[in-house]
Design a protein around this motif. Structure first.
Motif, PDB file in Angstrom:
ATOM      1  N   LEU A  54     -97.534 -63.800 -53.129  1.00  0.00           N
ATOM      2  CA  LEU A  54     -97.131 -65.200 -53.219  1.00  0.00           C
ATOM      3  C   LEU A  54     -98.132 -65.998 -54.059  1.00  0.00           C
ATOM      4  O   LEU A  54     -97.747 -66.785 -54.925  1.00  0.00           O
ATOM      5  CB  LEU A  54     -97.005 -65.805 -51.823  1.00  0.00           C
ATOM      6  N   ALA A  55     -99.408 -65.774 -53.812  1.00  0.00           N
ATOM      7  CA  ALA A  55    -100.446 -66.477 -54.573  1.00  0.00           C
ATOM      8  C   ALA A  55    -100.399 -66.092 -56.058  1.00  0.00           C
ATOM      9  O   ALA A  55    -100.567 -66.947 -56.933  1.00  0.00           O
ATOM     10  CB  ALA A  55    -101.824 -66.172 -53.992  1.00  0.00           C
ATOM     11  N   ALA A  56    -100.152 -64.818 -56.339  1.00  0.00           N
ATOM     12  CA  ALA A  56    -100.080 -64.377 -57.740  1.00  0.00           C
ATOM     13  C   ALA A  56     -98.885 -65.009 -58.453  1.00  0.00           C
ATOM     14  O   ALA A  56     -99.006 -65.455 -59.607  1.00  0.00           O
ATOM     15  CB  ALA A  56     -99.984 -62.851 -57.797  1.00  0.00           C
ATOM     16  N   ALA A  57     -97.750 -65.077 -57.769  1.00  0.00           N
ATOM     17  CA  ALA A  57     -96.565 -65.695 -58.382  1.00  0.00           C
ATOM     18  C   ALA A  57     -96.795 -67.187 -58.601  1.00  0.00           C
ATOM     19  O   ALA A  57     -96.416 -67.737 -59.648  1.00  0.00           O
ATOM     20  CB  ALA A  57     -95.347 -65.472 -57.498  1.00  0.00           C
ATOM     21  N   LEU A  58     -97.421 -67.843 -57.644  1.00  0.00           N
ATOM     22  CA  LEU A  58     -97.709 -69.268 -57.783  1.00  0.00           C
ATOM     23  C   LEU A  58     -98.697 -69.520 -58.923  1.00  0.00           C
ATOM     24  O   LEU A  58     -98.507 -70.438 -59.729  1.00  0.00           O
ATOM     25  CB  LEU A  58     -98.265 -69.818 -56.467  1.00  0.00           C
TER      26      LEU A  58
END
Length: 70
Positions: A54-58
């Motif tokens: 999730l953090a990487a996509a954000l």
């Protein structure tokens, strides 16, 4: 040691599914439940991997949005 559990955890949907299967004390389910019960890492690691995706996509979304010029 098997690489299969690590490959399953690399998929964010499977990591979340495994986390839920480990945390819910329900009747055993065939298939991925067997893997969930024999993880080489604590269940919180599966949730952390999901949060990492999730953090990487954000971060990728923010980086790409910053490149847009009006």
């Amino acid at each position: 040691k098997s690489v299969f559990p690590w490959l399953v955890l690399a998929n964010p949907a499977d990591a979340f599914r495994i986390y839920n299967l480990v945390m819910l004390d329900t009747a055993p389910v065939a298939g991925i439940d067997g893997l969930a019960q024999t993880l080489p890492v604590p269940p919180a690691t599966a949730l952390a991997i999901t949060a990492g995706w999730l953090a990487a996509a954000l971060a990728a979304g923010i980086a790409l949005t910053k490149r847009i010029r009006p």
